[in-house]
Design an enzyme around this catalytic site. Structure first.
Site, PDB file in Angstrom:
ATOM      1  N   GLY A  51      37.806 -19.960 -33.043  1.00 46.75           N
ATOM      2  CA  GLY A  51      39.076 -19.339 -32.687  1.00 46.75           C
ATOM      3  C   GLY A  51      38.851 -17.935 -32.171  1.00 46.75           C
ATOM      4  N   GLN A  65      40.902  -9.358 -30.253  1.00 50.41           N
ATOM      5  CA  GLN A  65      39.444  -9.366 -30.402  1.00 50.41           C
ATOM      6  C   GLN A  65      38.705  -9.109 -29.099  1.00 50.41           C
ATOM      7  OE1 GLN A  65      39.455 -13.275 -32.746  1.00 50.41           O
ATOM      8  NE2 GLN A  65      37.790 -12.125 -33.679  1.00 50.41           N
ATOM      9  N   CYS A  81      34.426 -14.214 -39.177  1.00 52.13           N
ATOM     10  CA  CYS A  81      35.231 -13.755 -38.051  1.00 52.13           C
ATOM     11  C   CYS A  81      34.285 -13.172 -37.003  1.00 52.13           C
ATOM     12  CB  CYS A  81      36.210 -12.686 -38.530  1.00 52.13           C
ATOM     13  SG  CYS A  81      37.219 -12.010 -37.206  1.00 52.13           S
ATOM     14  N   LEU A  82      34.514 -13.503 -35.736  1.00 49.52           N
ATOM     15  CA  LEU A  82      33.631 -13.015 -34.664  1.00 49.52           C
ATOM     16  C   LEU A  82      33.614 -11.488 -34.587  1.00 49.52           C
ATOM     17  CD1 LEU A  82      34.392 -15.572 -31.778  1.00 49.52           C
ATOM     18  CD2 LEU A  82      32.441 -15.544 -33.350  1.00 49.52           C
ATOM     19  N   HIS A  88      44.326 -17.679 -39.867  1.00 49.60           N
ATOM     20  CA  HIS A  88      43.342 -16.618 -39.598  1.00 49.60           C
ATOM     21  C   HIS A  88      43.622 -15.977 -38.230  1.00 49.60           C
ATOM     22  CE1 HIS A  88      39.091 -14.937 -39.678  1.00 49.60           C
ATOM     23  NE2 HIS A  88      39.438 -14.780 -38.413  1.00 49.60           N
ATOM     24  N   GLU A  89      43.853 -16.809 -37.212  1.00 48.55           N
ATOM     25  CA  GLU A  89      44.093 -16.277 -35.865  1.00 48.55           C
ATOM     26  C   GLU A  89      45.456 -15.586 -35.780  1.00 48.55           C
ATOM     27  OE1 GLU A  89      41.623 -15.998 -33.939  1.00 48.55           O
ATOM     28  OE2 GLU A  89      40.396 -17.314 -35.172  1.00 48.55           O
ATOM     29  N   HIS A 146      45.323 -12.145 -36.891  1.00 48.51           N
ATOM     30  CA  HIS A 146      44.779 -11.204 -35.893  1.00 48.51           C
ATOM     31  C   HIS A 146      45.886 -10.578 -35.044  1.00 48.51           C
ATOM     32  CE1 HIS A 146      40.451 -11.147 -36.176  1.00 48.51           C
ATOM     33  NE2 HIS A 146      40.356 -12.466 -36.169  1.00 48.51           N
TER      34      HIS A 146
HETATM   35 NI    NI Z   1      38.743 -13.628 -36.761  1.00 46.39          NI
END
Ligand code: NI
Length: 195
Positions: free
Chosen positions: A45, A50, A103-104, A145-146, A149
């Site tokens: 995701g 991000q 998380c990226l 989670h997304e 963000h």
């Molecule tokens: Ni994340």
């Protein structure tokens, strides 16, 4: 085009993102870039903040999780889950359950995060068509989670104060770029950003 992923500590990750207008210029290009950037980083995701854009859009491809589905129904849901979410609204219900999340934007840190089991989501797809859906299990988790963000919330914000204290130093290091990571990132406290 692959865009650098913004690392922990950048204020854009803490901001509540803005809705996207139907005539938003370059939207299809943005979506294509988000997919490319996410796949390059082997993520499931990616949300616009991000890549430094405070916009209410995220993409999810949960298919790599298909094997982890606990029931046939969940496996099926995961196998077909490749979606773009624009201007979503979310309601959560059900039992809380814990799962090891990453998380990226926060490479090298994984922690148990507790979330509700079921989400009802209303959103616009990539063609600005309205969709209402209900998900459970891992799909619901990735969506939450997304969604967090675009609300300016990171999974590390949801940890206990003890856990937060334990990882504080590591998070500081990430924001300075002192972390091993095999995709392109932009670190807020590093003047010469990687690559
Ligand atoms: Ni994340």
């Amino acid at each position: 085009m692959i865009r650098p992923i913004v690392a922990y500590g950048d204020p854009v990750l803490k901001k509540k993102a803005k809705e996207i207008a139907a005539d938003h210029s370059g939207l299809q290009e943005l979506i294509a870039d988000m997919w490319e950037t996410m796949y390059e980083a082997s993520g499931v995701g990616l949300a616009a903040p991000q890549i430094g854009l405070s916009l209410r859009i995220f993409v999810i491809d949960a298919r790599p999780f298909a094997e982890d589905g606990e029931t046939e129904q969940e496996k099926k849901q995961l196998e077909n889950f490749k979606k773009v979410f624009i201007n979503p609204t979310l309601t959560e219900e059900g039992e809380e359950w814990s799962f090891n999340e990453g998380c990226l934007s926060i490479p090298d840190i994984r922690e148990e995060v507790s979330r509700k089991d079921v989400v009802h989501i209303h959103y616009l797809d990539e063609n600005f068509k309205e969709v209402t859906e209900t998900y459970d299990g891992l799909c619901a988790r990735v969506i939450q989670h997304e969604y967090d963000h675009i609300e300016g919330i990171l999974f590390t914000d949801k940890l206990s104060s003890l856990k937060k204290r334990l990882i504080k130093g590591k998070l500081e290091k990430i924001s300075r770029g002192e972390v091993d990571c095999d995709y392109r990132m932009k670190f807020p406290k590093n003047k010469k950003n990687r690559r």
